[in-house]
Design a protein around this motif. Sequence first.
Motif, mmCIF file in Angstrom:
data_model
loop_
_atom_site.group_PDB
_atom_site.id
_atom_site.type_symbol
_atom_site.label_atom_id
_atom_site.label_comp_id
_atom_site.label_asym_id
_atom_site.label_seq_id
_atom_site.Cartn_x
_atom_site.Cartn_y
_atom_site.Cartn_z
ATOM 1 N N SER A 321 21.787 3.955 62.298
ATOM 2 C CA SER A 321 21.799 5.423 62.278
ATOM 3 C C SER A 321 21.518 5.992 63.669
ATOM 4 C CB SER A 321 20.781 5.947 61.265
ATOM 5 O OG SER A 321 19.470 5.494 61.597
ATOM 6 N N ALA A 322 20.627 5.338 64.416
ATOM 7 C CA ALA A 322 20.336 5.802 65.780
ATOM 8 C C ALA A 322 21.556 5.628 66.669
ATOM 9 C CB ALA A 322 19.144 5.038 66.352
ATOM 10 N N PHE A 323 22.271 4.519 66.497
ATOM 11 C CA PHE A 323 23.501 4.299 67.252
ATOM 12 C C PHE A 323 24.549 5.349 66.894
ATOM 13 C CE2 PHE A 323 27.700 1.913 67.033
ATOM 14 C CZ PHE A 323 28.057 2.216 68.333
ATOM 15 N N ASN A 324 24.677 5.642 65.594
ATOM 16 C CA ASN A 324 25.660 6.646 65.170
ATOM 17 C C ASN A 324 25.390 7.999 65.823
ATOM 18 O OD1 ASN A 324 26.900 4.780 63.530
ATOM 19 N ND2 ASN A 324 25.969 5.499 61.618
ATOM 20 N N ARG A 325 24.116 8.403 65.852
ATOM 21 C CA ARG A 325 23.772 9.694 66.456
ATOM 22 C C ARG A 325 24.091 9.701 67.954
ATOM 23 N NH1 ARG A 325 19.281 9.105 63.042
ATOM 24 N NH2 ARG A 325 17.988 8.343 64.777
ATOM 25 N N ALA A 326 23.750 8.601 68.639
ATOM 26 C CA ALA A 326 24.034 8.526 70.069
ATOM 27 C C ALA A 326 25.530 8.583 70.330
ATOM 28 C CB ALA A 326 23.436 7.237 70.647
ATOM 29 N N PHE A 327 26.307 7.862 69.543
ATOM 30 C CA PHE A 327 27.754 7.835 69.768
ATOM 31 C C PHE A 327 28.379 9.200 69.498
ATOM 32 C CE2 PHE A 327 32.181 6.713 69.314
ATOM 33 C CZ PHE A 327 32.338 5.676 70.221
ATOM 34 N N MET A 328 27.887 9.878 68.477
ATOM 35 C CA MET A 328 28.370 11.234 68.210
ATOM 36 C C MET A 328 28.092 12.147 69.401
ATOM 37 S SD MET A 328 29.880 12.124 65.294
ATOM 38 C CE MET A 328 29.369 13.824 65.066
#
Length: 346
Positions: A321-328
């Motif tokens: 989830s942290a990766f998803n937020r960063a990529f967004m």
Amino acid sequence: MPDHFRALPATAMGLTGSVPGAYVRLLFDYLAQQGADAAAILGEAPPTPEATPPSYPALRWAGMLAAAARQLRDPALGLHVGATITPAHLGPLGYVLLASQSVLAALQRYLRYQRLVHDVSPVRTWQAEDCLILEWSDESRHIGLLANQCGLAAMVQFARDITGSAIDPVAIHFVEPAPADVSPYAALFRCPVLFGQEATRVCFPQQLLDLPLRRADPALVAMLEQQVQASLDALPGPDHMLQAVRRCITSHLLDGEAMLDQVALELHVSGRTLRRWLQARGWSFRDLLEDTRRRLAEHYLRDTPLSLPEVALLLGYSEQSAFNRAFMHWCGVTPRRWRLAAHKPA
């Protein structure tokens, strides 16, 4: 300024912030002469004539000098190392300069091939009154006093060597504040040495240009200059030091978020030095870390079959989830959508 003294502009110089591998060999040789364990002090095996990298990142070089100076308790270590240089240490380039017809011809070649001698900052030259002045750009401020000591000591010693004379500079300028003990500078340069100056400079007497070189050999110059040009062409591109920082960041991501002090330690410099070096090039460590993560993420998503949790782990995120937020934040879409778009047939 006469055309034959005009240095190439910084963009043409391909400034990369590196020093030749010959300087590192010089440091190892000097430490060995002092009876010191160079490999233990510097944290790496000594380079060999057969397997010496063409260049080392300037920050790594500065860190090696600092480690050696601490061990030997010698704040003038750079002077003592630079003063041991000979034409042989620079390989074909050293012999090309030594075999030139005149000091003027050697200087012209030095300007043309200066990246092989001092790639931290470009040098420009001009004549003022009865002096020939060589001045390094503002980049010299970021490399530190020890490295500038070594560079100027090597320049003066080399001039004495190729002319076979005991010629002394008219003046030496350092940008750094004056050290507590200036006697080593006076002993080596035998001229006024000024500190806290606006630029790093060496001022030679004008008559230096008229001195013949002790081994002028046009045929040898013609033969060796091809090797020198090949060595110049083999030097890394302008961003190789930045790439070294990125590689260190990447290697630490599996342990979690890479920290500036970890990367600095691997590059043999202090965290403060690395932070200043990045700031001078328009980067903060945080921004470079995020940019490196973004590039790696795009590579993993586009070019590998890794799952999203695996990509997140490789980038140092404990949760997808942290990766998803960063990529967004980076790309404006989720990693899954970005991967689908990257793989969509053109």
